[in-house]
Each structure stands twice: as structure tokens, then as C-alpha cells.
Design a protein around this motif. Structure first.
Motif, PDB file in Angstrom:
ATOM      1  N   TYR A 271       0.849  -1.207   0.000  1.00 16.60           N
ATOM      2  CA  TYR A 271       0.000   0.000   0.000  1.00 16.60           C
ATOM      3  C   TYR A 271       0.881   1.252   0.000  1.00 16.60           C
ATOM      4  O   TYR A 271       0.663   2.181  -0.779  1.00 16.60           O
ATOM      5  N   ILE A 272       1.863   1.252   0.883  1.00 15.47           N
ATOM      6  CA  ILE A 272       2.771   2.415   0.971  1.00 15.47           C
ATOM      7  C   ILE A 272       3.586   2.536  -0.309  1.00 15.47           C
ATOM      8  O   ILE A 272       3.702   3.621  -0.903  1.00 15.47           O
ATOM      9  N   LYS A 273       4.125   1.398  -0.747  1.00  9.53           N
ATOM     10  CA  LYS A 273       4.980   1.399  -1.936  1.00  9.53           C
ATOM     11  C   LYS A 273       4.219   1.953  -3.146  1.00  9.53           C
ATOM     12  O   LYS A 273       4.717   2.807  -3.887  1.00  9.53           O
ATOM     13  N   GLU A 287       8.595  13.226   0.653  1.00  5.77           N
ATOM     14  CA  GLU A 287       9.427  13.160   1.858  1.00  5.77           C
ATOM     15  C   GLU A 287       8.700  12.257   2.857  1.00  5.77           C
ATOM     16  O   GLU A 287       7.600  12.579   3.310  1.00  5.77           O
ATOM     17  N   GLY A 288       9.295  11.139   3.163  1.00  4.54           N
ATOM     18  CA  GLY A 288       8.686  10.222   4.125  1.00  4.54           C
ATOM     19  C   GLY A 288       8.886  10.731   5.542  1.00  4.54           C
ATOM     20  O   GLY A 288       9.948  11.258   5.872  1.00  4.54           O
ATOM     21  N   THR A 289       7.850  10.615   6.347  1.00  2.00           N
ATOM     22  CA  THR A 289       7.998  10.934   7.768  1.00  2.00           C
ATOM     23  C   THR A 289       7.830   9.632   8.539  1.00  2.00           C
ATOM     24  O   THR A 289       6.818   8.940   8.381  1.00  2.00           O
ATOM     25  N   ILE A 290       8.833   9.304   9.305  1.00  2.00           N
ATOM     26  CA  ILE A 290       8.865   7.985   9.933  1.00  2.00           C
ATOM     27  C   ILE A 290       8.999   8.144  11.441  1.00  2.00           C
ATOM     28  O   ILE A 290       9.964   8.717  11.943  1.00  2.00           O
ATOM     29  N   LEU A 291       7.987   7.635  12.120  1.00  2.00           N
ATOM     30  CA  LEU A 291       7.924   7.734  13.577  1.00  2.00           C
ATOM     31  C   LEU A 291       8.468   6.436  14.174  1.00  2.00           C
ATOM     32  O   LEU A 291       7.948   5.355  13.880  1.00  2.00           O
ATOM     33  N   LEU A 310      14.739   2.569   1.604  1.00  2.00           N
ATOM     34  CA  LEU A 310      15.769   2.660   0.574  1.00  2.00           C
ATOM     35  C   LEU A 310      15.303   2.006  -0.734  1.00  2.00           C
ATOM     36  O   LEU A 310      15.733   2.382  -1.813  1.00  2.00           O
ATOM     37  N   GLU A 311      14.398   1.044  -0.599  1.00  2.00           N
ATOM     38  CA  GLU A 311      13.885   0.345  -1.796  1.00  2.00           C
ATOM     39  C   GLU A 311      12.866   1.173  -2.572  1.00  2.00           C
ATOM     40  O   GLU A 311      12.719   0.997  -3.773  1.00  2.00           O
ATOM     41  N   ILE A 312      12.116   2.021  -1.862  1.00  2.00           N
ATOM     42  CA  ILE A 312      10.942   2.636  -2.515  1.00  2.00           C
ATOM     43  C   ILE A 312      11.242   4.002  -3.117  1.00  2.00           C
ATOM     44  O   ILE A 312      10.341   4.732  -3.492  1.00  2.00           O
ATOM     45  N   ASP A 313      12.529   4.358  -3.155  1.00  2.00           N
ATOM     46  CA  ASP A 313      12.922   5.540  -3.911  1.00  2.00           C
ATOM     47  C   ASP A 313      12.342   6.838  -3.344  1.00  2.00           C
ATOM     48  O   ASP A 313      11.853   7.694  -4.085  1.00  2.00           O
ATOM     49  N   THR A 375      21.754   5.752   7.996  1.00  3.49           N
ATOM     50  CA  THR A 375      21.610   4.728   6.966  1.00  3.49           C
ATOM     51  C   THR A 375      20.897   5.282   5.743  1.00  3.49           C
ATOM     52  O   THR A 375      21.313   5.044   4.609  1.00  3.49           O
ATOM     53  N   PHE A 376      19.823   6.034   5.989  1.00  4.63           N
ATOM     54  CA  PHE A 376      19.069   6.548   4.846  1.00  4.63           C
ATOM     55  C   PHE A 376      19.925   7.512   4.012  1.00  4.63           C
ATOM     56  O   PHE A 376      19.833   7.525   2.782  1.00  4.63           O
ATOM     57  N   TYR A 377      20.736   8.311   4.690  1.00  5.44           N
ATOM     58  CA  TYR A 377      21.513   9.334   3.959  1.00  5.44           C
ATOM     59  C   TYR A 377      22.973   8.915   3.741  1.00  5.44           C
ATOM     60  O   TYR A 377      23.826   9.761   3.507  1.00  5.44           O
TER      61      TYR A 377
END
Lengths: 421, 125
Positions: A271-273, A287-291, A310-313, A375-377
Motif C-alpha cells: 500500500y505504501i509502496k 518526503e517520508g515521515t517515519i515515527l 531505501l527500496e521505494i525511492d 543509513t538513509f543518507y
């Protein structure tokens, strides 16, 4: 009458790109002041305060919980000098009882249509301790264009590049999400401004780049589509919180200049992807916001979530740790479970763990928070990713003839301070 | 809204923080030596303050309105199961203990209680 309106400074999150956007709450508030009030605005994040300025009345506008202790300090200094101080804004509402101890008056609620009374009381030396309009919200149609003329514009440039201007098209939110206090602050009813009022205000903003700060534009599909349709001729580029991902909405949003949207990412589902892909299909960045730190989060689950990002660009990601702000369900739950161990509001910056997580130690969650950012950056830094987004918007502006080059006089200045090279 | 009616007899309107019009589910069980009150969170159906957020004030006013001696009050907060995937929407019960000072409750302390304990306590089979 001289009214000094102050926006207290707060400590920025460690290790993150520091930037300052022109504040929104104070300029919206200023539009509700009686005409006879001469307002001087000071954003303490970008300029120093002088407690001995010749002013009649002092207002302290606070958005964030991390501003309140500084706001209290400022009020104390002014009150020592015999000045009356009134507090308002979102975090005044979240911390009203505590703030009253440092105030001559606090204002709770939305200011439109109320300031004649407050200033009349002040002039007659009858200022009330509390102006409680928290449950008596004004007609949304009387919300006028914000007073952006009170901003000292030169402070909101980084090396000649102007920061986005903030704007709102609605108030309230029909959702009542676990970590969010908007339902308490703005009510559960979605209250869109009349389209013509929003467009009229947008037309007054010289900046081509806008941050639409509404909690969610997804309160009404019909209104959302109409707003986007009317925004097309303005040729603005904008970012916002979530918009609906229906094709007809995304199509209009893209035409209206949707640059990037914030999207909460709470699991690794298709769903998110697919939702991210749908935004991208219409040229809208995400811009993903991750809690981090919910009760079902384990170390494994958080690391898996970061791998998924990292997979979903994703174009950008912003990580926060769960922070139990007062008047949220998160606060209710954690206080009942006696899991909040830190009530120092300066630490409520969404980057510090202030409660006991369920499935890991405090230190482990703190470590995972840093791990997430690192990790993300890792392959492309936050600055590089932001630069890519800036390039994208600049290209769009060149295409539609609205591009404004850097303001050369401020090339060596960042938010009012000389750049050290 | 998945409110089990066995814990709710009435929808109770109260003034929350800063007089916010608020609602919760309410069940009052009067026994010879105590009065058990179960206040059930209505989530999105509550337009105002949650019971937890104004717990001491709520309990004080409820005792006045319902003619309950504060010494007899056994106060239970209930959040029903929303049947969602999210763990924070699971069913919970908390017994709340207060201090009493200046004719009002203060300093709430919550103690988690199982559903079975609650059912036994209020004699629901």
C-alpha cells in the motif's frame, strides 16, 4: 500602541541541516490585530532580543513545546521591567496551566475577531488572566491574508536563496492520530477556508515557493480539487502534508505546482509502496515521515522499515522518535503506564527519547534513531538530496517563466549571519 | 466504535479542559461500601478532552453530580478495542487512585487491571 511580538528560539536537532523558515503563526495572528496596533516582530531564531526596547505590550507566540521554556524566560525578563506579557499559539494551548505562571495573560484559541477585546482590556488596564476561546472558533471565512509585511525578509535567505513562505488553506482535522494534538488544538471538524480567500492570499505572496502547512488537505476531495484547480494560474510550486492519491486529485495537484508532499510511512506494505509510486508518476516528490518507537517496534522491525525506505525511492526522509506531547493519546497511554521519565520540555524535540519504549531500552531506541538518519543518507547526504529537489523546482520555474535568480546581495549570508568560508 | 455495552450504560457529557464539551461512556455500580465507576473512552465520538487528560477534575465533578462520597469511589478507565492493527487501540482497563486535597481529587495514579479482574470485580459473567 507598540506591540512587540516575539517568537522564542529553540535548539535545533543535532546533526541536521539548520534552516529557518518565516514563521506562520505570528503573521496569521498579526492579521487579527486592531488597526491602531503597531506591531514589531522578532524571531529570536534569527535576531537578538533587546528587553529594553520601548514597547507598550509584549506578545509571545509559541508553536513548539521546545519553545516554551525560553518563552517563559523572556516573559520573566519583560515583566521584571514592568511590561505586560500575553502568550498565544499552539504550544501555549498545549501548556496553558504552566504558562499562566509566567504570564499576565494567556490567549487560548484562534485570534480572529478576538483581539479588539484583548487590546481594549489592555488599554483599560483590565487584562484578563485567560482568554479562553478554545471551544469557540471563529468563522473560517474571516481568516484574512496573513501579515507577512511584519517579517524581516533578509533573515530568511540562505546564500541568496529565499526560503519557502508558509500558508494555510484550512484548519482542524477529521483524523485524531495517536501522536498528534491537532484534534485538541483545532477541533475534529475540517474547516476549509473559502477557495477565493485562499487564492486571494496566495496572490499576495511574492515568493514562488510555498509550504502549505495544513495538517491534511485530504479533508474534502471536492474542496481539495477546487483549490488545486484555482491554484494552477498562480504558477506556484509548493510542498504540503498528505494529499489524496486519487488520480484526479494528483493530476490537478501536479498542474497546480505540487513539488513534494510529506507521507507518513508506518509499515513496509505494498500500500505504501504503491502510494509513493502514484505520487512519483505525477512528478510529485515524496518526503517520508517515519515515527520510531511505537509499541510494536522492535529493533528488527525498525531496521526492516529503513531497508524498505531505501527500496521505494523516497526523495527525502525525516525520522522522529515518538514524543508524548500533552493532550495526545500517546501522552494519555504513556502517562497511565508510568513510562514517561522526562518532562523537561526542552527535550520534546522529537529527536530525544523521553519515555520507556516497550521492546527495547531507551539507549537502543536513541541509537536506532541515529542509525535511521545515517543509513538513509549514507549514499547521498540530506544536503545533496535537498539540492536535487531544489534543482527540480528551479527547472520547473525556468520552464514556466517564473524562475527568480539568487539574491546576490545575500550570497554571503545565511539566515542573517555571515557565511564563514 | 466498538464499545461493549456491558461497560457502558449511558453516554455522559462533561466539561473537559478549558470547558471543552466532551463525552465518554459511563457505568456506575453502587454497592454497599463502594461505588464503581467505569468511564469508557469514545475515541472519535468524543469531541473534547479524554477522561485521562482531565481525570482528577472529571472524578471530582462526577462525585458531585452523581452524589458519590469521594471515599467510596472506585474509578476505572476503559479504552475499548478498536479492532485495528495498531497496538495502541487495544482494549485496556486502568484503576485510578487519587489523593484528596482541598475538596478535590488530585495526583491520579493508574494501575493496569485485566478484563477478567474487572469482570469479577463488577460481577459480570
Amino acid at each position: 500602541m507598540k506591540f512587540q511580538l516575539i517568537y522564542p528560539k529553540w535548539e535545533k536537532l543535532e546533526g541536521q541541516t539548520v534552516f529557518h523558515l518565516p514563521p506562520h503563526g505570528p503573521v496569521v495572528f498579526a492579521a487579527s490585530l486592531p488597526e491602531y496596533v503597531e506591531v514589531e516582530f522578532i524571531d529570536e531564531n534569527v535576531e537578538p532580543l533587546n528587553y529594553d526596547d520601548n514597547v507598550d505590550f509584549v506578545g509571545i507566540s509559541m508553536l513548539l513545546t521546545t519553545q516554551i521554556k525560553r518563552g517563559w524566560e523572556i516573559a520573566t525578563e519583560y515583566r521584571k521591567r514592568g511590561k505586560k506579557v500575553i502568550f498565544g499559539g499552539i504550544s501555549t494551548m498545549l501548556h496553558a496551566e504552566e504558562t499562566m505562571q509566567y504570564a499576565d495573560s494567556i490567549f487560548l484559541g484562534e485570534s480572529e475577531g478576538r483581539m479588539e477585546e484583548v487590546f481594549s482590556d489592555f488599554r483599560n488596564n483590565k487584562l484578563k488572566k485567560v482568554y479562553n476561546f478554545i471551544n469557540d472558533r471563529p468563522d473560517i471565512s474571516i481568516v484574512g491574508p496573513a501579515r507577512r509585511d511584519i517579517l524581516k525578509r533578509e533573515f530568511y535567505y540562505h546564500k541568496g536563496i529565499q526560503m519557502v513562505d508558509l500558508f494555510h488553506a484550512s484548519r482542524g482535522c477529521r483524523f485524531n492520530c495517536y501522536p498528534c494534538a491537532v484534534a485538541y488544538l483545532g477541533g475534529r471538524e475540517f474547516r476549509p477556508r473559502p477557495i477565493e480567500k485562499s487564492i486571494e492570499e496566495l496572490e499576495t505572496i511574492e515568493n514562488n515557493r510555498i509550504f502549505i502547512v495544513d495538517n491534511s488537505l485530504a479533508g474534502s476531495t471536492k474542496w481539495e480539487k477546487e483549490l488545486f484547480k484555482e491554484m494552477i494560474p498562480l504558477k506556484k510550486n509548493w510542498c504540503s502534508h498528505t494529499i489524496e492519491d486519487k488520480p484526479e486529485v494528483l493530476d490537478l495537484a501536479a498542474q497546480a505546482g505540487a513539488w513534494y508532499v510529506y507521507q507518513a510511512i508506518f509499515d513496509t506494505s505494498d500500500y505504501i509502496k504503491e502510494r509513493i509510486k502514484r505520487y512519483h508518476d505525477y512528478g510529485i516528490s515524496v518526503e517520508g515521515t517515519i515515527l520510531l518507537g511505537l509499541d510494536d517496534h522492535t529493533e528488527y522491525k525498525i531496521k526492516k522499515l529503513i531497508d524498505f525506505l531505501l527500496e521505494i525511492d523516497l526523495d527525502l526522509a525525516e525520522f522522529t522518535v515518538l514524543t508524548p506531547f500533552p493532550h495526545t493519546k500517546a501522552y494519555d497511554d504513556l502517562i497511565k503506564q508510568n513510562r514517561i521519565f522526562n518532562l523537561n520540555w526542552n527535550d520534546y524535540n522529537a529527536g530525544k527519547v523521553v519515555y520507556q519504549p516497550k521492546n527495547m531500552t531507551v539507549d537502543k531506541l536513541q541509537e536506532l534513531y541515529h542509525y535511521a538518519w545515517d543509513t538513509f543518507y549514507k549514499d547521498e547526504t540530506q544536503n545533496q538530496k535537498m539540492f536535487r529537489l531544489m534543482l527540480k523546482v528551479a527547472n520547473k520555474e525556468v520552464e514556466n517563466g517564473t524562475y527568480k535568480s539568487r539574491y546576490n546581495d545575500l550570497n554571503a549570508v545565511s539566515f542573517g549571519k555571515d557565511v564563514i568560508r | 466504535m466498538m464499545t461493549e455495552t456491558k461497560y457502558v450504560d449511558d453516554i455522559y457529557d462533561y466539561k473537559g479542559l478549558w470547558d471543552a464539551p466532551s463525552k465518554c461512556g459511563l457505568k456506575i455500580i453502587r454497592k454497599s461500601d463502594e461505588v464503581i465507576v467505569i468511564a469508557t473512552d469514545l475515541y472519535d465520538k468524543n469531541p473534547g478532552t479524554s477522561v485521562t487528560d482531565c481525570c482528577a477534575m472529571f472524578a471530582t465533578k462526577l462525585c458531585e453530580e452523581k452524589n458519590i462520597n469521594h471515599k467510596d469511589l472506585v474509578f476505572i478507565e476503559h479504552t475499548p478495542d478498536l479492532k485495528s492493527k495498531l497496538s495502541f487501540n487495544n482494549e485496556t482497563f486502568y484503576r485510578v487512585e487519587f489523593d484528596w486535597s482541598d475538596d478535590k481529587f488530585c495526583n491520579p495514579k493508574w494501575q493496569s487491571v485485566s478484563k477478567k479482574e474487572i469482570n469479577d470485580f463488577i460481577e459480570i459473567k
